[in-house]
Design an enzyme around this catalytic site. Structure first.
Site, PDB file in Angstrom:
ATOM      1  N   SER A 176       0.809  -1.219   0.000  1.00  0.00           N
ATOM      2  CA  SER A 176       0.000   0.000   0.000  1.00  0.00           C
ATOM      3  C   SER A 176       0.845   1.273   0.000  1.00  0.00           C
ATOM      4  O   SER A 176       0.390   2.319  -0.472  1.00  0.00           O
ATOM      5  CB  SER A 176      -0.932   0.021   1.217  1.00  0.00           C
ATOM      6  N   ASP A 215       0.207   6.343  11.388  1.00  0.00           N
ATOM      7  CA  ASP A 215      -0.012   5.043  12.022  1.00  0.00           C
ATOM      8  C   ASP A 215       1.283   4.253  12.162  1.00  0.00           C
ATOM      9  O   ASP A 215       1.262   3.081  12.518  1.00  0.00           O
ATOM     10  CB  ASP A 215      -1.047   4.230  11.239  1.00  0.00           C
ATOM     11  N   HIS A 261       2.031   3.924   7.216  1.00  0.00           N
ATOM     12  CA  HIS A 261       1.667   4.615   5.976  1.00  0.00           C
ATOM     13  C   HIS A 261       2.124   6.071   6.037  1.00  0.00           C
ATOM     14  O   HIS A 261       1.664   6.824   6.908  1.00  0.00           O
ATOM     15  CB  HIS A 261       0.159   4.546   5.741  1.00  0.00           C
TER      16      HIS A 261
END
Length: 211
Positions: free
Chosen positions: A17, A187, A190
């Site tokens: 991601s 977090d 990310h």
């Protein structure tokens, strides 16, 4: 350092991601909104005559075993001249949120298979970026027992294969001395826009394309 990207080169960004960064998978040249887009944009603006093509094929949630499953179709089969890999944090994270660990031996073997396939398919240059973790949330420090051996494995594989290594975990540790971890990755995983820009700058430095 000298410029490493040649006119007409094709660069494939691969990973999870952090690389995906919301790209539109229905649009071939969608770069998402993260470091891949920033690096490609700055490089193309600074060196338009080189006509380097950048492709983002990161997929959110991928682990090394997932990259391996799609490596031919989504990477080496495209015959890129450069392959940039950022993977590993999901191999750590799934141990703590899903009780689905990836032993470091399996991680190393899977990652080595990616690099072996890249070499066998042609003369692509490889850039390996360390997985990283910023201690932005309580309890993330204990992830280190799983992450640090995987970072060591990535470093060993880069040395073993002659790939360019970008030490992102070290880079973010240094950055956290200047600003809180959440400034770079809310977090811990990310990146924020600032965190993505930090990665992009390191990537451009590694290929001699810093602007």
């Amino acid at each position: 350092m000298p410029m490493l990207l040649e006119p007409g080169d094709v660069v494939v960004f691969q990973g999870d991601s952090i690389t995906d960064a919301g790209r539109d998978r229905g649009v071939a040249d969608s770069m998402g909104s993260g470091y891949a887009m920033i690096a490609a944009g700055w490089f193309s603006a600074a060196y338009p005559d080189r006509c380097v093509r950048f492709m983002n094929l990161g997929i959110s949630g991928d682990r090394v075993k997932d990259l391996k499953a799609r490596w031919q179709a989504d990477c080496v089969g495209l015959r890129p001249t450069w392959i940039s890999i950022l993977a590993g944090i999901n191999d750590v994270w799934r141990r703590y949120d899903s009780d689905d660990p990836t032993p470091v031996e399996a991680f190393r073997a899977g990652y080595r298979d990616l690099l072996t396939a890249a070499r066998a398919a042609g003369d692509a240059h490889v850039i390996i970026m360390e997985p990283f973790l910023l201690h932005a949330k309580p309890g993330q420090e204990r992830w280190r027992e799983d992450l640090d051996p995987k970072i060591a494995a990535v470093r060993e594989l880069a040395a073993e294969t002659g790939a360019i290594l970008i030490p992102l975990d070290r880079l973010f540790a240094d950055a956290c001395r200047r600003q809180d971890p959440a400034f770079w990755a809310a977090d811990g995983v990310h990146p924020t826009p600032a965190g993505h820009a930090l990665i992009a700058r390191a990537w451009l430095d590694a290929v001699g394309g810093a602007c």
